[in-house]
Design a protein around this motif. Structure first.
Motif, PDB file in Angstrom:
ATOM      1  N   UNK A 202       0.712  -1.072   0.089  1.00 29.70           N
ATOM      2  CA  UNK A 202       0.084   0.008  -0.059  1.00 29.70           C
ATOM      3  C   UNK A 202       0.945   1.218   0.098  1.00 29.70           C
ATOM      4  N   UNK A 203       1.944   1.074   0.720  1.00 27.11           N
ATOM      5  CA  UNK A 203       2.763   2.200   0.729  1.00 27.11           C
ATOM      6  C   UNK A 203       3.384   2.397  -0.461  1.00 27.11           C
ATOM      7  N   UNK A 204       3.884   1.339  -1.117  1.00 28.78           N
ATOM      8  CA  UNK A 204       4.392   1.484  -2.525  1.00 28.78           C
ATOM      9  C   UNK A 204       3.390   2.294  -3.528  1.00 28.78           C
ATOM     10  N   UNK A 205       2.395   1.871  -3.482  1.00 26.30           N
ATOM     11  CA  UNK A 205       1.246   2.556  -4.347  1.00 26.30           C
ATOM     12  C   UNK A 205       1.353   4.134  -4.110  1.00 26.30           C
ATOM     13  N   UNK A 206       1.487   4.443  -2.857  1.00 28.54           N
ATOM     14  CA  UNK A 206       1.617   5.765  -2.409  1.00 28.54           C
ATOM     15  C   UNK A 206       2.547   6.308  -3.107  1.00 28.54           C
ATOM     16  N   UNK A 207       3.803   5.962  -2.950  1.00 26.70           N
ATOM     17  CA  UNK A 207       5.044   6.355  -3.696  1.00 26.70           C
ATOM     18  C   UNK A 207       5.222   6.396  -5.090  1.00 26.70           C
ATOM     19  N   UNK A 208       4.114   5.811  -5.765  1.00 25.56           N
ATOM     20  CA  UNK A 208       3.953   5.951  -7.121  1.00 25.56           C
ATOM     21  C   UNK A 208       3.940   7.409  -7.624  1.00 25.56           C
ATOM     22  N   UNK A 209       3.533   8.285  -6.636  1.00 29.07           N
ATOM     23  CA  UNK A 209       3.254   9.732  -7.325  1.00 29.07           C
ATOM     24  C   UNK A 209       4.740  10.421  -7.230  1.00 29.07           C
ATOM     25  N   UNK A 210       5.857   9.882  -6.636  1.00 30.16           N
ATOM     26  CA  UNK A 210       7.127  10.330  -6.650  1.00 30.16           C
ATOM     27  C   UNK A 210       8.058   9.537  -7.583  1.00 30.16           C
ATOM     28  N   UNK A 211       7.467   8.480  -8.158  1.00 31.48           N
ATOM     29  CA  UNK A 211       8.312   7.843  -9.364  1.00 31.48           C
ATOM     30  C   UNK A 211       8.477   6.539  -9.067  1.00 31.48           C
ATOM     31  N   UNK A 212       8.075   5.879  -8.083  1.00 35.32           N
ATOM     32  CA  UNK A 212       8.263   4.294  -7.944  1.00 35.32           C
ATOM     33  C   UNK A 212       7.391   3.661  -8.984  1.00 35.32           C
ATOM     34  N   UNK A 213       8.007   2.698  -9.865  1.00 34.26           N
ATOM     35  CA  UNK A 213       7.360   1.886 -10.661  1.00 34.26           C
ATOM     36  C   UNK A 213       6.760   0.749 -10.174  1.00 34.26           C
ATOM     37  N   UNK A 214       7.547   0.094  -9.630  1.00 35.53           N
ATOM     38  CA  UNK A 214       7.255  -1.249  -9.139  1.00 35.53           C
ATOM     39  C   UNK A 214       8.179  -1.716  -7.963  1.00 35.53           C
ATOM     40  N   UNK A 215       7.701  -2.533  -7.074  1.00 36.97           N
ATOM     41  CA  UNK A 215       8.368  -3.359  -6.171  1.00 36.97           C
ATOM     42  C   UNK A 215       8.093  -4.721  -5.872  1.00 36.97           C
ATOM     43  N   UNK A 216       9.348  -5.428  -5.314  1.00 37.09           N
ATOM     44  CA  UNK A 216       9.332  -6.742  -5.346  1.00 37.09           C
ATOM     45  C   UNK A 216       9.788  -6.816  -3.691  1.00 37.09           C
TER      46      UNK A 216
END
Length: 246
Positions: free
Chosen positions: A213-227
């Motif tokens: 869920x935090x990864x989704x929030x960080x999409x706004x600053x440029x995170x494209x994906x997380x494993x």
């Protein structure tokens, strides 16, 4: 890809592709492994020395920069390397040094890009990549149901950075319990800072939904994906195509 393994044992698990060469460049604490179309050792050392000089000068003038575990104010006078670290740290709510390895990897790759269209700069497990063809990047945490996993990257995705945080491998500072959190972003600073903050959240298998869920929030600053892997459980979010390593 194992983050900050002090023995760098993961470096012996793959070979450069045909037409590419691999070389190491070490300047003080920075230990880079570079793959390119030709040996760019001298050019890499020159760039790395310049970047490290900028960082050391900033730390000398701002001694709070190195030890801080929380974001610091922006500094318009800071060199681009430091500015990227400061902005990424604020976006991810970590200290600026949490982004240092990924930021250096990306800035070295950007500087060398005119000299080689295919380029991998690895800095303690944090990687900046440019490529004209598909690549597989190993995710060297625990096997999942007996299979080793990799991330498949298509040519359209480059340039890209992959940064990893781990509480069980290497000596990186993490307040979580993740075997690995790997973040994909265009920015090495964002990928590295995000890997740290997400790794801090991964305190057990039950925390995987919170991490994603935090990864989704960080999409706004440029995170494209997380494993993320914690024990026997994995979580994946975003533009992440997984493949099994043979």
């Amino acid at each position: 890809m194992i983050h900050r393994d002090t023995q760098r044992t993961y470096r012996g698990l793959s070979e450069p592709a045909q037409g590419e060469v691999r070389f190491a460049v070490t300047v003080e604490e920075s230990d880079l492994l570079v793959t390119a179309r030709r040996d760019l050792s001298a050019e890499t050392a020159q760039v790395l020395n310049r970047l490290r000089g900028q960082l050391k000068n900033h730390i000398l003038l701002h001694p709070e920069f190195r030890p801080s575990l929380t974001p610091l104010p922006d500094d318009p006078s800071a060199p681009p390397l430091v500015g990227d670290m400061l902005r990424a740290a604020r976006a991810c709510q970590v200290g600026p040094m949490a982004a240092v390895a990924g930021t250096i990897a990306q800035h070295v790759a950007d500087a060398l890009a005119p000299l080689s269209p295919d380029l991998l700069v690895e800095n303690g497990g944090d990687v900046a990549l440019r490529s004209t063809r598909e690549r597989l990047v190993a995710l060297l945490a625990r096997p999942v149901q007996g299979a080793r996993l990799a991330l498949r990257l298509a040519p359209r995705e480059f340039p890209v950075c992959l940064c990893t945080s781990s509480a069980t491998v290497g000596h990186s500072l993490s307040f979580g319990a993740a075997d690995m959190v790997t973040v994909k972003a265009r920015s090495g600073a964002v990928a590295d800072a995000a890997a740290t903050t997400l790794g801090n959240l991964a305190r057990g298998e039950a925390h995987l939904p919170l991490v994603l869920e935090r990864a989704r929030e960080l999409a706004r600053v440029g995170v494209l994906g997380v494993f993320v892997q914690v024990g026997e459980k994995i979580g994946v979010w975003g533009d992440m195509e997984l493949a099994a390593l043979e």
